[in-house]
Motif scaffolding. Sequence first.
Motif, PDB file in Angstrom:
ATOM      1  N   PHE A   1       0.826  -1.206   0.000  1.00 53.88           N
ATOM      2  CA  PHE A   1       0.000   0.000   0.000  1.00 53.88           C
ATOM      3  C   PHE A   1       0.863   1.259   0.000  1.00 53.88           C
ATOM      4  N   ILE A   2       1.847   1.315   0.897  1.00 54.96           N
ATOM      5  CA  ILE A   2       2.653   2.541   0.983  1.00 54.96           C
ATOM      6  C   ILE A   2       3.578   2.686  -0.230  1.00 54.96           C
ATOM      7  N   LYS A   3       3.903   1.576  -0.889  1.00 55.70           N
ATOM      8  CA  LYS A   3       4.731   1.677  -2.096  1.00 55.70           C
ATOM      9  C   LYS A   3       4.034   2.519  -3.146  1.00 55.70           C
ATOM     10  N   LEU A   4       2.724   2.331  -3.284  1.00 49.77           N
ATOM     11  CA  LEU A   4       1.941   3.148  -4.198  1.00 49.77           C
ATOM     12  C   LEU A   4       1.570   4.477  -3.555  1.00 49.77           C
ATOM     13  N   GLY A   5       1.326   4.444  -2.241  1.00 52.64           N
ATOM     14  CA  GLY A   5       0.870   5.637  -1.539  1.00 52.64           C
ATOM     15  C   GLY A   5       1.893   6.758  -1.475  1.00 52.64           C
ATOM     16  N   PHE A   6       3.197   6.420  -1.437  1.00 55.46           N
ATOM     17  CA  PHE A   6       4.244   7.447  -1.344  1.00 55.46           C
ATOM     18  C   PHE A   6       5.065   7.545  -2.628  1.00 55.46           C
ATOM     19  N   LYS A   7       4.638   6.834  -3.663  1.00 54.31           N
ATOM     20  CA  LYS A   7       5.384   6.834  -4.927  1.00 54.31           C
ATOM     21  C   LYS A   7       5.522   8.235  -5.516  1.00 54.31           C
ATOM     22  N   LEU A   8       4.417   8.959  -5.597  1.00 52.13           N
ATOM     23  CA  LEU A   8       4.451  10.297  -6.194  1.00 52.13           C
ATOM     24  C   LEU A   8       5.145  11.308  -5.287  1.00 52.13           C
ATOM     25  N   LYS A   9       5.104  11.050  -3.988  1.00 48.34           N
ATOM     26  CA  LYS A   9       5.725  11.969  -3.026  1.00 48.34           C
ATOM     27  C   LYS A   9       7.234  12.034  -3.207  1.00 48.34           C
ATOM     28  N   VAL A  10       7.857  10.904  -3.587  1.00 49.54           N
ATOM     29  CA  VAL A  10       9.321  10.877  -3.706  1.00 49.54           C
ATOM     30  C   VAL A  10       9.780  10.905  -5.158  1.00 49.54           C
ATOM     31  N   LEU A  11       8.836  11.031  -6.084  1.00 48.98           N
ATOM     32  CA  LEU A  11       9.197  11.052  -7.502  1.00 48.98           C
ATOM     33  C   LEU A  11      10.147  12.205  -7.803  1.00 48.98           C
ATOM     34  N   GLY A  12      11.270  11.907  -8.477  1.00 46.36           N
ATOM     35  CA  GLY A  12      12.224  12.931  -8.847  1.00 46.36           C
ATOM     36  C   GLY A  12      13.209  13.294  -7.762  1.00 46.36           C
ATOM     37  N   THR A  13      13.183  12.550  -6.630  1.00 42.76           N
ATOM     38  CA  THR A  13      14.127  12.793  -5.536  1.00 42.76           C
ATOM     39  C   THR A  13      14.994  11.549  -5.337  1.00 42.76           C
ATOM     40  N   ASP A  14      15.961  11.627  -4.434  1.00 42.64           N
ATOM     41  CA  ASP A  14      16.777  10.460  -4.120  1.00 42.64           C
ATOM     42  C   ASP A  14      16.238   9.719  -2.898  1.00 42.64           C
ATOM     43  N   ARG A  15      15.033  10.079  -2.454  1.00 41.68           N
ATOM     44  CA  ARG A  15      14.399   9.378  -1.337  1.00 41.68           C
ATOM     45  C   ARG A  15      13.585   8.209  -1.880  1.00 41.68           C
ATOM     46  N   ASN A  16      13.259   7.251  -1.002  1.00 43.75           N
ATOM     47  CA  ASN A  16      12.400   6.148  -1.436  1.00 43.75           C
ATOM     48  C   ASN A  16      11.116   6.135  -0.609  1.00 43.75           C
ATOM     49  N   TYR A  17      10.121   5.426  -1.116  1.00 48.37           N
ATOM     50  CA  TYR A  17       8.778   5.461  -0.516  1.00 48.37           C
ATOM     51  C   TYR A  17       8.781   4.997   0.937  1.00 48.37           C
ATOM     52  N   TYR A  18       9.568   3.974   1.252  1.00 56.12           N
ATOM     53  CA  TYR A  18       9.531   3.418   2.610  1.00 56.12           C
ATOM     54  C   TYR A  18      10.138   4.393   3.618  1.00 56.12           C
ATOM     55  N   ASN A  19      11.269   4.946   3.271  1.00 58.56           N
ATOM     56  CA  ASN A  19      11.897   5.916   4.175  1.00 58.56           C
ATOM     57  C   ASN A  19      11.005   7.130   4.400  1.00 58.56           C
ATOM     58  N   GLU A  20      10.279   7.524   3.360  1.00 59.33           N
ATOM     59  CA  GLU A  20       9.367   8.672   3.482  1.00 59.33           C
ATOM     60  C   GLU A  20       8.230   8.346   4.447  1.00 59.33           C
ATOM     61  N   ALA A  21       7.700   7.128   4.337  1.00 58.93           N
ATOM     62  CA  ALA A  21       6.621   6.712   5.232  1.00 58.93           C
ATOM     63  C   ALA A  21       7.111   6.603   6.668  1.00 58.93           C
ATOM     64  N   VAL A  22       8.310   6.053   6.848  1.00 55.71           N
ATOM     65  CA  VAL A  22       8.880   5.944   8.190  1.00 55.71           C
ATOM     66  C   VAL A  22       9.090   7.328   8.787  1.00 55.71           C
ATOM     67  N   SER A  23       9.657   8.230   7.996  1.00 59.22           N
ATOM     68  CA  SER A  23       9.949   9.574   8.484  1.00 59.22           C
ATOM     69  C   SER A  23       8.691  10.279   8.986  1.00 59.22           C
ATOM     70  N   TYR A  24       7.611  10.221   8.199  1.00 56.72           N
ATOM     71  CA  TYR A  24       6.383  10.902   8.604  1.00 56.72           C
ATOM     72  C   TYR A  24       5.775  10.259   9.850  1.00 56.72           C
ATOM     73  N   ASN A  25       5.626   8.944   9.827  1.00 54.17           N
ATOM     74  CA  ASN A  25       4.922   8.276  10.913  1.00 54.17           C
ATOM     75  C   ASN A  25       5.716   8.257  12.216  1.00 54.17           C
ATOM     76  N   LYS A  26       7.038   8.222  12.127  1.00 51.36           N
ATOM     77  CA  LYS A  26       7.838   8.272  13.354  1.00 51.36           C
ATOM     78  C   LYS A  26       7.692   9.622  14.038  1.00 51.36           C
ATOM     79  N   LYS A  27       7.496  10.651  13.232  1.00 53.47           N
ATOM     80  CA  LYS A  27       7.384  12.006  13.772  1.00 53.47           C
ATOM     81  C   LYS A  27       5.974  12.335  14.247  1.00 53.47           C
ATOM     82  N   HIS A  28       4.954  11.831  13.545  1.00 50.79           N
ATOM     83  CA  HIS A  28       3.583  12.284  13.803  1.00 50.79           C
ATOM     84  C   HIS A  28       2.636  11.214  14.368  1.00 50.79           C
ATOM     85  N   ALA A  29       2.982   9.939  14.290  1.00 54.78           N
ATOM     86  CA  ALA A  29       2.001   8.893  14.620  1.00 54.78           C
ATOM     87  C   ALA A  29       2.412   8.016  15.790  1.00 54.78           C
ATOM     88  N   ILE A  30       3.263   8.526  16.664  1.00 53.60           N
ATOM     89  CA  ILE A  30       3.639   7.793  17.870  1.00 53.60           C
ATOM     90  C   ILE A  30       3.253   8.622  19.078  1.00 53.60           C
TER      91      ILE A  30
END
Length: 282
Positions: free
Chosen positions: A64-93
């Motif tokens: 799910f998150i592979k598709l969910g964060f695909k456009l968010k990291v498009l054109g950057t050197d970040r990947n979908y999983y790291n982006e999801a971890v970064s957001y949720n570690k900061k806001h969802a704990i």
Amino acid sequence: MGSLQNGLFGGFNGRVGNLVGYILNGKNVIRTIGHSGKPLSPARKINCDRMKIVNDFLHPVTPFIKLGFKLKVLGTDRNYYNEAVSYNKKHAITGVYPNAEMDYSKAMLSMGTLLKAENPQIQLIGTAIEFTWDVPDDLPWENRKDRAMLQICFPGNTQQTHCLSASHREDGKHTLQIDPSLVNARIEAYISFIKADGSAISDSVHAGSIAKKEKVAEPEIEKQDLIEKETTSAHKTLKALKKPAVNIQLTLATNTRIAAQHSHFLWQNSSNLKLNYTLFPT
């Protein structure tokens, strides 16, 4: 062994000592490997704990998150999983170490600019979860055919259920089957919308929770009372039949095995629920 690319001053692939080189999103990356022998500082303990909480949540929902964060990291050197971890570690704990835990209502499984789901809800119907959402009268025409993306999580369990191309936004609902063995488990559900061509996606929205259902223990039946009731009934039945021996089937509301000597009959059971007795007058 590492191999040089583009000559002596280019990047390399493979391992050289405690260094590993690889290409990530078109860029050469070099990192060290190995484990530190130093004891963890309080800050590192907190960070490791938060990483484990988030990873335990995100690993099962990777599709799910592979598709969910695909456009968010498009054109950057970040990947979908790291982006999801970064957001949720900061806001969802929520909470502090060592009692920190996931706040499922704040978790994000997709990020984008498309219209979000309005007032999503879930309910358990048999072995299925029905998702519903509002369809406004003024919903723009171009959003009516957006596809719902649905994710069901079972906290404490690595199993998950998802559908990446569910009903259209204009339909207002979709039913998703789950493993029958998980109907009593705790459920956390999420919904996003995506364009049919995948060109845009919405932020995910927490669609609701269903609490874990605890099994209610059946009341115990006093064994001696049960013996007295059943033998009295059997005695009356045998007297009515006036036969020296007879097989009688009795059904008990217990799975306790019973074997007893009665003053009038010798009787034994051969199973748990359906009890077959052979009675002999004494």
